[in-house]
Design a protein around this motif. Structure first.
Motif, PDB file in Angstrom:
ATOM      1  N   GLU A   8     -10.566   5.910  56.457  1.00  0.00           N
ATOM      2  CA  GLU A   8      -9.280   6.501  56.091  1.00  0.00           C
ATOM      3  C   GLU A   8      -9.107   7.836  56.805  1.00  0.00           C
ATOM      4  O   GLU A   8     -10.023   8.666  56.835  1.00  0.00           O
ATOM      5  CB  GLU A   8      -9.192   6.692  54.581  1.00  0.00           C
ATOM      6  CG  GLU A   8      -7.815   7.094  54.125  1.00  0.00           C
ATOM      7  CD  GLU A   8      -7.628   6.938  52.623  1.00  0.00           C
ATOM      8  OE1 GLU A   8      -6.485   7.027  52.177  1.00  0.00           O
ATOM      9  OE2 GLU A   8      -8.621   6.719  51.902  1.00  0.00           O
ATOM     10  N   LYS A   9      -7.932   8.011  57.363  1.00  0.00           N
ATOM     11  CA  LYS A   9      -7.620   9.243  58.093  1.00  0.00           C
ATOM     12  C   LYS A   9      -7.826  10.450  57.190  1.00  0.00           C
ATOM     13  O   LYS A   9      -7.380  10.477  56.053  1.00  0.00           O
ATOM     14  CB  LYS A   9      -6.168   9.195  58.566  1.00  0.00           C
ATOM     15  CG  LYS A   9      -5.756  10.383  59.400  1.00  0.00           C
ATOM     16  CD  LYS A   9      -4.298  10.285  59.788  1.00  0.00           C
ATOM     17  CE  LYS A   9      -4.210   9.599  61.117  1.00  0.00           C
ATOM     18  NZ  LYS A   9      -2.836   9.530  61.642  1.00  0.00           N
ATOM     19  N   LYS A  11     -10.567  11.494  55.790  1.00  0.00           N
ATOM     20  CA  LYS A  11     -11.689  11.360  54.856  1.00  0.00           C
ATOM     21  C   LYS A  11     -13.005  11.324  55.632  1.00  0.00           C
ATOM     22  O   LYS A  11     -13.036  10.965  56.803  1.00  0.00           O
ATOM     23  CB  LYS A  11     -11.553  10.074  54.035  1.00  0.00           C
ATOM     24  CG  LYS A  11     -10.279   9.973  53.232  1.00  0.00           C
ATOM     25  CD  LYS A  11     -10.314  10.895  52.037  1.00  0.00           C
ATOM     26  CE  LYS A  11      -8.981  10.898  51.329  1.00  0.00           C
ATOM     27  NZ  LYS A  11      -8.991  10.479  49.986  1.00  0.00           N
ATOM     28  N   SER A  35      -4.085   5.120  57.409  1.00  0.00           N
ATOM     29  CA  SER A  35      -3.553   6.168  56.535  1.00  0.00           C
ATOM     30  C   SER A  35      -3.860   5.909  55.063  1.00  0.00           C
ATOM     31  O   SER A  35      -4.065   6.844  54.303  1.00  0.00           O
ATOM     32  CB  SER A  35      -2.040   6.300  56.733  1.00  0.00           C
ATOM     33  OG  SER A  35      -1.393   5.063  56.443  1.00  0.00           O
ATOM     34  N   ARG A  36      -3.870   4.654  54.641  1.00  0.00           N
ATOM     35  CA  ARG A  36      -4.112   4.296  53.239  1.00  0.00           C
ATOM     36  C   ARG A  36      -5.124   3.156  53.202  1.00  0.00           C
ATOM     37  O   ARG A  36      -4.769   1.989  53.347  1.00  0.00           O
ATOM     38  CB  ARG A  36      -2.799   3.890  52.582  1.00  0.00           C
ATOM     39  CG  ARG A  36      -1.762   4.990  52.593  1.00  0.00           C
ATOM     40  CD  ARG A  36      -0.443   4.641  51.875  1.00  0.00           C
ATOM     41  NE  ARG A  36      -0.057   3.260  51.867  1.00  0.00           N
ATOM     42  CZ  ARG A  36       0.833   2.700  52.707  1.00  0.00           C
ATOM     43  NH1 ARG A  36       1.386   3.417  53.662  1.00  0.00           N
ATOM     44  NH2 ARG A  36       1.166   1.421  52.599  1.00  0.00           N
ATOM     45  N   LEU A  37      -6.385   3.521  53.014  1.00  0.00           N
ATOM     46  CA  LEU A  37      -7.466   2.550  53.121  1.00  0.00           C
ATOM     47  C   LEU A  37      -7.323   1.390  52.136  1.00  0.00           C
ATOM     48  O   LEU A  37      -7.422   0.228  52.524  1.00  0.00           O
ATOM     49  CB  LEU A  37      -8.822   3.237  52.939  1.00  0.00           C
ATOM     50  CG  LEU A  37     -10.053   2.353  53.103  1.00  0.00           C
ATOM     51  CD1 LEU A  37     -10.102   1.734  54.497  1.00  0.00           C
ATOM     52  CD2 LEU A  37     -11.312   3.136  52.816  1.00  0.00           C
ATOM     53  N   CYS A  82      -1.952   3.303  61.452  1.00  0.00           N
ATOM     54  CA  CYS A  82      -3.319   3.012  61.877  1.00  0.00           C
ATOM     55  C   CYS A  82      -3.429   3.113  63.385  1.00  0.00           C
ATOM     56  O   CYS A  82      -2.441   3.027  64.106  1.00  0.00           O
ATOM     57  CB  CYS A  82      -3.752   1.627  61.409  1.00  0.00           C
ATOM     58  SG  CYS A  82      -2.832   0.299  62.169  1.00  0.00           S
TER      59      CYS A  82
END
Length: 94
Positions: A8-9, A11, A35-37, A82
């Protein structure tokens, strides 16, 4: 078949546990940064992709570079930002 790490971006990158502690500038690991795992994993699983997750991170089974392009397109179609990136540069900052 190959395994493509997914992170995830913004993290921490969990899959770096298997990487060398020291490397010369030629070490890289391609991964998918989303962006949203949770949403990305759900979308990929619903599309029939095989995703493995454990304490070391999350990886996606892929059959080649053409499939990676299709995966990126499918996630972007669901408004999930992504991109492919070198995950090593996401961990080692300097």
């Amino acid at each position: 078949m190959g395994l493509l790490p997914i992170v995830e971006k913004g993290k921490p990158v969990a899959c770096h546990a298997d990487w060398p502690l020291f490397y010369m500038n030629d070490f890289s690991r391609l991964g998918l940064v989303v962006s949203r795992l949770a949403d990305a994993l759900s979308a990929l699983r619903s599309d029939g992709y095989i995703v493995h997750a454990d304490e070391r991170g999350t990886v996606l089974e892929i059959d080649g570079k053409d499939q990676v392009a299709a995966i990126v397109a499918a996630l972007r179609a669901r408004a999930i930002d992504c991109d492919t990136a070198d995950l090593v540069s996401c961990v080692y900052q300097g």
